[in-house]
Structure formats: C-alpha cells, structure tokens
Write a protein that holds these residues in place. Structure first.
Motif, PDB file in Angstrom:
ATOM      1  N   LYS A 161       1.574   3.720   4.086  1.00 40.39           N
ATOM      2  CA  LYS A 161       0.192   4.022   4.453  1.00 40.39           C
ATOM      3  C   LYS A 161      -0.460   2.922   5.283  1.00 40.39           C
ATOM      4  O   LYS A 161      -1.663   2.964   5.518  1.00 40.39           O
ATOM      5  N   SER A 162       0.311   1.938   5.703  1.00 43.02           N
ATOM      6  CA  SER A 162      -0.287   0.836   6.452  1.00 43.02           C
ATOM      7  C   SER A 162       0.732   0.228   7.397  1.00 43.02           C
ATOM      8  O   SER A 162       1.932   0.481   7.306  1.00 43.02           O
ATOM      9  N   ARG A 163       0.232  -0.601   8.312  1.00 43.64           N
ATOM     10  CA  ARG A 163       1.124  -1.309   9.240  1.00 43.64           C
ATOM     11  C   ARG A 163       2.042  -2.258   8.478  1.00 43.64           C
ATOM     12  O   ARG A 163       3.193  -2.462   8.870  1.00 43.64           O
ATOM     13  N   ILE A 164       1.535  -2.821   7.392  1.00 35.82           N
ATOM     14  CA  ILE A 164       2.373  -3.702   6.570  1.00 35.82           C
ATOM     15  C   ILE A 164       3.602  -2.941   6.088  1.00 35.82           C
ATOM     16  O   ILE A 164       4.724  -3.463   6.083  1.00 35.82           O
ATOM     17  N   GLY A 165       3.413  -1.699   5.651  1.00 31.58           N
ATOM     18  CA  GLY A 165       4.542  -0.890   5.202  1.00 31.58           C
ATOM     19  C   GLY A 165       5.566  -0.687   6.307  1.00 31.58           C
ATOM     20  O   GLY A 165       6.779  -0.736   6.079  1.00 31.58           O
ATOM     21  N   ASN A 206       0.831  -1.204   0.000  1.00 25.04           N
ATOM     22  CA  ASN A 206       0.000   0.000   0.000  1.00 25.04           C
ATOM     23  C   ASN A 206       0.869   1.258   0.000  1.00 25.04           C
ATOM     24  O   ASN A 206       0.709   2.151   0.825  1.00 25.04           O
ATOM     25  N   THR A 207       1.763   1.322  -0.943  1.00 27.48           N
ATOM     26  CA  THR A 207       2.795   2.343  -1.154  1.00 27.48           C
ATOM     27  C   THR A 207       4.047   1.922  -0.421  1.00 27.48           C
ATOM     28  O   THR A 207       4.173   2.097   0.786  1.00 27.48           O
ATOM     29  N   LEU A 225       1.887   4.366  27.211  1.00 24.45           N
ATOM     30  CA  LEU A 225       1.438   5.576  26.540  1.00 24.45           C
ATOM     31  C   LEU A 225      -0.057   5.469  26.251  1.00 24.45           C
ATOM     32  O   LEU A 225      -0.631   4.380  26.276  1.00 24.45           O
ATOM     33  N   SER A 226      -0.673   6.580  25.981  1.00 28.57           N
ATOM     34  CA  SER A 226      -2.087   6.582  25.638  1.00 28.57           C
ATOM     35  C   SER A 226      -2.272   6.134  24.198  1.00 28.57           C
ATOM     36  O   SER A 226      -1.363   6.285  23.367  1.00 28.57           O
ATOM     37  N   PRO A 227      -3.435   5.575  23.853  1.00 25.96           N
ATOM     38  CA  PRO A 227      -3.711   5.209  22.460  1.00 25.96           C
ATOM     39  C   PRO A 227      -3.550   6.393  21.506  1.00 25.96           C
ATOM     40  O   PRO A 227      -3.118   6.214  20.367  1.00 25.96           O
ATOM     41  N   LYS A 228      -3.888   7.587  21.972  1.00 29.04           N
ATOM     42  CA  LYS A 228      -3.750   8.772  21.135  1.00 29.04           C
ATOM     43  C   LYS A 228      -2.289   9.049  20.806  1.00 29.04           C
ATOM     44  O   LYS A 228      -1.939   9.394  19.661  1.00 29.04           O
ATOM     45  N   THR A 229      -1.399   8.893  21.784  1.00 25.33           N
ATOM     46  CA  THR A 229       0.032   9.095  21.538  1.00 25.33           C
ATOM     47  C   THR A 229       0.562   8.058  20.560  1.00 25.33           C
ATOM     48  O   THR A 229       1.363   8.370  19.675  1.00 25.33           O
ATOM     49  N   ILE A 230       0.106   6.814  20.711  1.00 24.46           N
ATOM     50  CA  ILE A 230       0.503   5.756  19.784  1.00 24.46           C
ATOM     51  C   ILE A 230       0.034   6.085  18.378  1.00 24.46           C
ATOM     52  O   ILE A 230       0.754   5.886  17.388  1.00 24.46           O
ATOM     53  N   GLU A 231      -1.175   6.606  18.276  1.00 22.17           N
ATOM     54  CA  GLU A 231      -1.699   7.018  16.974  1.00 22.17           C
ATOM     55  C   GLU A 231      -0.818   8.099  16.354  1.00 22.17           C
ATOM     56  O   GLU A 231      -0.553   8.090  15.154  1.00 22.17           O
ATOM     57  N   ASN A 232      -0.326   9.014  17.185  1.00 18.25           N
ATOM     58  CA  ASN A 232       0.563  10.071  16.695  1.00 18.25           C
ATOM     59  C   ASN A 232       1.888   9.501  16.196  1.00 18.25           C
ATOM     60  O   ASN A 232       2.420   9.943  15.167  1.00 18.25           O
ATOM     61  N   TYR A 233       2.445   8.507  16.935  1.00 11.66           N
ATOM     62  CA  TYR A 233       3.670   7.845  16.488  1.00 11.66           C
ATOM     63  C   TYR A 233       3.447   7.166  15.134  1.00 11.66           C
ATOM     64  O   TYR A 233       4.283   7.231  14.242  1.00 11.66           O
ATOM     65  N   ARG A 234       2.312   6.495  15.024  1.00 12.50           N
ATOM     66  CA  ARG A 234       1.987   5.783  13.778  1.00 12.50           C
ATOM     67  C   ARG A 234       1.916   6.758  12.600  1.00 12.50           C
ATOM     68  O   ARG A 234       2.532   6.527  11.556  1.00 12.50           O
ATOM     69  N   GLU A 235       1.189   7.852  12.778  1.00  8.25           N
ATOM     70  CA  GLU A 235       1.033   8.819  11.701  1.00  8.25           C
ATOM     71  C   GLU A 235       2.373   9.478  11.361  1.00  8.25           C
ATOM     72  O   GLU A 235       2.654   9.758  10.190  1.00  8.25           O
ATOM     73  N   SER A 236       3.188   9.730  12.370  1.00  3.91           N
ATOM     74  CA  SER A 236       4.508  10.320  12.134  1.00  3.91           C
ATOM     75  C   SER A 236       5.389   9.395  11.303  1.00  3.91           C
ATOM     76  O   SER A 236       6.063   9.823  10.361  1.00  3.91           O
ATOM     77  N   LEU A 237       5.340   8.088  11.624  1.00  8.24           N
ATOM     78  CA  LEU A 237       6.145   7.119  10.877  1.00  8.24           C
ATOM     79  C   LEU A 237       5.594   6.912   9.473  1.00  8.24           C
ATOM     80  O   LEU A 237       6.366   6.730   8.523  1.00  8.24           O
ATOM     81  N   PHE A 238       4.278   6.915   9.327  1.00  9.23           N
ATOM     82  CA  PHE A 238       3.700   6.833   7.988  1.00  9.23           C
ATOM     83  C   PHE A 238       4.273   7.936   7.103  1.00  9.23           C
ATOM     84  O   PHE A 238       4.646   7.704   5.951  1.00  9.23           O
ATOM     85  N   GLU A 239       4.351   9.147   7.657  1.00  7.16           N
ATOM     86  CA  GLU A 239       4.844  10.287   6.885  1.00  7.16           C
ATOM     87  C   GLU A 239       6.341  10.177   6.629  1.00  7.16           C
ATOM     88  O   GLU A 239       6.806  10.380   5.507  1.00  7.16           O
ATOM     89  N   LYS A 240       7.113   9.847   7.651  1.00 10.74           N
ATOM     90  CA  LYS A 240       8.564   9.759   7.507  1.00 10.74           C
ATOM     91  C   LYS A 240       8.980   8.664   6.527  1.00 10.74           C
ATOM     92  O   LYS A 240       9.898   8.849   5.720  1.00 10.74           O
ATOM     93  N   LEU A 241       8.315   7.520   6.615  1.00 14.76           N
ATOM     94  CA  LEU A 241       8.721   6.355   5.821  1.00 14.76           C
ATOM     95  C   LEU A 241       7.950   6.243   4.512  1.00 14.76           C
ATOM     96  O   LEU A 241       8.204   5.347   3.723  1.00 14.76           O
ATOM     97  N   GLU A 242       6.994   7.157   4.312  1.00 11.40           N
ATOM     98  CA  GLU A 242       6.188   7.185   3.091  1.00 11.40           C
ATOM     99  C   GLU A 242       5.444   5.873   2.877  1.00 11.40           C
ATOM    100  O   GLU A 242       5.478   5.262   1.814  1.00 11.40           O
TER     101      GLU A 242
END
Length: 214
Positions: free
Chosen positions: A197-201, A135-136, A178-195
């Motif tokens: 769009k999914s956990r598989i990526g 997925n990219t 950590l809170s689920p919200k903080t984890i969500e922020n880590y996830r979105e940050s890594l999605f952007e850094k690593l280009e």
C-alpha cells in the motif's frame, strides 16, 4: 553455539544503556560496544578484530548520522547487517535507510519481544520489516507459491526499479517519458499485484526479490 555479536549506535545515553541491558539479556546475543555516532562506529570497525554481525543503528546523530554510517558499512563491511532503530517514521527517512543498505527498520516504541524477533530474523534471513513500517508487507519469503504467480511487464519493472531511487513520481514520469497519470496507473497496478500500500512496500519488494541490489 557462539552468541551473535551486536553493536549499538545511538547518541541518547539513557536509551542506549537501557537498550544495552535489554539486548544483553537475550541469550543468543552479545553486545560488543555502545557507540555515540556513526564516526565512532567507523573507528571501531576499522580497528577492532572482533566485529559485529548486526549493528542497531539510530538515524539522527551528530558528526555522522545513521544513513551515512550505513552507507559506509555497505561499501566497506557489507557482511555486517544494519537494523535501524529510530523515532523517525517519515517515508523519506525510511527509504533513505533502505537505500543505504539497512536490512530492517524498527521504531523505538516497539515491544522488546519484537526487537528480539527482529534480531533473530535479520541474523537468520538477512532482513526484517514490520507491518507498520511497510504498511502491509509484500509477499513473504515463506510463501513462495504466491510469488510464482507474479508477472511484471517490462515497463512495470522499469517503474519498480526507479521507485528505489530518490526520484519523485513526477521525475520518474519524465525519465520514462510518460504522463503522471500513466505513472499513477503503474503504481496502483503494482500495489495490487504485490499486495502493498505504499512506496516503501514497493522498495522492499525490489530489495527482497533482488530486482535492485543495494
């Protein structure tokens, strides 16, 4: 130049025989055997002197499925590369095969040219992942100059490593305190850094960069 030896493991007779004919027509490759399940593969590997470089592995099979067989290969013959070939496109199934040690994941409706390319890439580079599976795709190994600019913070790295596990995002939050919200922020940050769009990526990045050794 000696051909690259392949073993096909699939319990659907018509499909496996058709796949045998297709791969046998690729001049770089030679099909050693067509087997029905993971147990037959284990028996074959345990007794044969000429072993395959690549195994084309189905997932849903009786007696011993593709995940179990791939795990066995990782523990007993890690030099043999597994390329999953399945109708399954669920993220959990793909992740299970990657965690088991598969070097690539293809869907059975792909064009023969993609299969040919994937076999060559697994043989030459050790892995192959299609865009529709990842997925990219993350940064390609052919773009090292881009990889150099990626800097992961310590907690981002910890989160990335945990994504390769079977833990849910909620469980990862608990492990990292950590809170689920903080984890969500880590996830979105890594999605952007690593280009990606999914956990598989994320998982594929961790595997390709040897952040996690499976």
């Amino acid at each position: 130049m000696n051909p690259i030896n392949i073993v096909i493991v699939d319990d659907h007779l018509l499909f496996s025989q058709a796949l045998n004919g297709l791969v046998s027509n690729f001049e770089e490759f030679n099909v050693l055997a067509v087997l029905n399940n993971g147990k037959e593969l284990v028996d074959y590997i345990s007794k044969e002197k000429i072993l395959p470089e690549i195994v084309l592995m189905d997932i849903q099979m009786p007696i011993m499925n593709g995940v179990e067989a791939t795990n066995w290969l990782k523990g007993n013959k890690p030099e043999i590369k597994v390329l999953a070939l399945s109708m399954e496109c669920e993220e959990s199934t793909i992740l299970a095969m990657l965690r088991a040690g598969a070097k690539g994941y293809l869907l059975k409706d792909i064009h023969p040219n993609i299969l040919h390319h994937a076999l060559n890439q697994v043989n030459l580079n050790g892995f192959y992942y299609t865009d529709n599976i990842t997925n990219t795709l993350l940064n390609s190994i052919h773009k090292p100059e881009k990889k150099k600019n990626i800097t992961l913070k310590e907690r981002e790295l910890e989160f990335l490593i945990l994504t390769v596990s079977e833990k849910t995002y909620k469980e990862i939050a608990e492990v990292m305190c950590l809170s689920p919200k903080t984890i969500e922020n880590y996830r979105e940050s890594l999605f952007e850094k690593l280009e990606v769009k999914s956990r598989i990526g994320l998982v594929i990045y961790a595997i390709k960069e040897k952040i996690v050794i499976l």
